[in-house]
Design a protein around this motif. Structure first.
Motif, mmCIF file in Angstrom:
data_model
loop_
_atom_site.group_PDB
_atom_site.id
_atom_site.type_symbol
_atom_site.label_atom_id
_atom_site.label_comp_id
_atom_site.label_asym_id
_atom_site.label_seq_id
_atom_site.Cartn_x
_atom_site.Cartn_y
_atom_site.Cartn_z
ATOM 1 N N LEU A 56 -14.263 -26.191 -20.103
ATOM 2 C CA LEU A 56 -15.550 -26.677 -19.601
ATOM 3 C C LEU A 56 -16.667 -25.690 -19.912
ATOM 4 C CD1 LEU A 56 -14.480 -28.228 -16.173
ATOM 5 C CD2 LEU A 56 -15.011 -29.417 -18.309
ATOM 6 N N THR A 75 -10.877 -29.558 -19.400
ATOM 7 C CA THR A 75 -11.665 -30.582 -20.092
ATOM 8 C C THR A 75 -10.856 -31.866 -20.238
ATOM 9 O OG1 THR A 75 -12.684 -28.761 -21.321
ATOM 10 C CG2 THR A 75 -13.219 -30.981 -22.035
ATOM 11 N N ASN A 125 -21.041 -25.175 -14.036
ATOM 12 C CA ASN A 125 -19.876 -24.936 -14.905
ATOM 13 C C ASN A 125 -19.079 -23.778 -14.394
ATOM 14 O OD1 ASN A 125 -20.502 -27.034 -16.571
ATOM 15 N ND2 ASN A 125 -21.616 -25.764 -18.027
ATOM 16 N N LEU A 138 -12.542 -29.455 -25.889
ATOM 17 C CA LEU A 138 -11.370 -30.214 -25.457
ATOM 18 C C LEU A 138 -10.115 -29.620 -26.098
ATOM 19 C CD1 LEU A 138 -10.566 -32.793 -23.850
ATOM 20 C CD2 LEU A 138 -10.820 -34.050 -25.963
ATOM 21 N N LEU A 181 -21.204 -32.729 -19.120
ATOM 22 C CA LEU A 181 -21.238 -31.266 -19.056
ATOM 23 C C LEU A 181 -22.645 -30.684 -19.136
ATOM 24 C CD1 LEU A 181 -18.118 -30.418 -21.224
ATOM 25 C CD2 LEU A 181 -18.353 -30.142 -18.755
ATOM 26 N N LEU A 239 -18.366 -36.821 -22.497
ATOM 27 C CA LEU A 239 -18.085 -35.472 -21.987
ATOM 28 C C LEU A 239 -19.301 -34.567 -22.132
ATOM 29 C CD1 LEU A 239 -14.470 -34.815 -23.306
ATOM 30 C CD2 LEU A 239 -15.204 -34.629 -20.917
#
Length: 199
Positions: A73, A94, A199, A78, A192, A188
């Motif tokens: 993250l 992730t 985070n 990923l 994010l 994603l």
């Protein structure tokens, strides 16, 4: 692009699925350094060719070692392939967020349980193939981007970002996904980078 293909930016933020897979690939290429100012139709042509190339690659299991990590993250990753030694780093935090997004958005028909992990591994397997095998030259030929021509001889050029598009298409095909992982990647990224997210 026709008017019916256009979506309002607010609609895209609320429903990234309103954007088709090839358009997500075009956007990936457009956001890649060296493509600033490139003609959008040329980017679309490269996106289609890279997508077709990736979807036609024969399935091959990855031989890279898999290492799970939990700092994806903060890195906005990923998965990642590194070549020395051949390793796929899977970011479990992730992956968990991706699975939550699939459920929250009602995309489970496109991304069945476990398919996000499988797609990440398949995606990185293509990066390994493009790094170590003859497919790198084949992708250049498929893209048909000529950087130098001397009489009847030509030199095919590298198209930055095309390997990513091909890897996403391969993952979609071999994992039997209803949509490209590019859609999930866009969702994603939006999750994010949304204001107020810690985070």
């Amino acid at each position: 692009m026709t008017a019916t293909e256009r979506t309002a930016p607010d609609q895209e933020l609320m429903d990234p699925a309103a954007v088709d897979d090839i358009e997500w690939a075009v956007r990936l290429l457009a956001a890649t350094p060296t493509h600033e100012g490139r003609d959008r139709e040329l980017l679309r042509q490269w996106a289609r060719r890279a997508d077709e190339f990736g979807s036609r690659l024969a399935p091959v299991p990855s031989t890279a070692r898999v290492v799970e990590r939990d700092d994806g993250l903060e890195r906005m990753l990923l998965a990642r392939y590194t070549s020395r030694p051949p390793t796929v780093e899977l970011y479990t935090d992730t992956l968990t967020l991706a699975e939550e997004l699939v459920d929250a958005r009602g995309w489970r028909a496109w991304y069945p349980p476990g398919s996000v992990r499988a797609a990440a591994l398949a995606h990185e397997a293509v990066h390994a193939r493009l790094h170590h095998g003859p497919e790198k030259a084949a992708l250049k030929q498929a893209l048909d981007h000529t950087v130098l021509r001397l009489g009847r001889h030509r030199v095919a050029g590298h198209v930055a970002g095309a390997e990513e598009v091909a890897a996403h298409a391969y993952a979609r095909t071999v994992c039997g996904l209803g949509r490209s992982p590019l859609l999930l990647t866009a969702a994603l990224r939006a999750a994010l980078t949304r204001p107020g997210r810690e985070n």
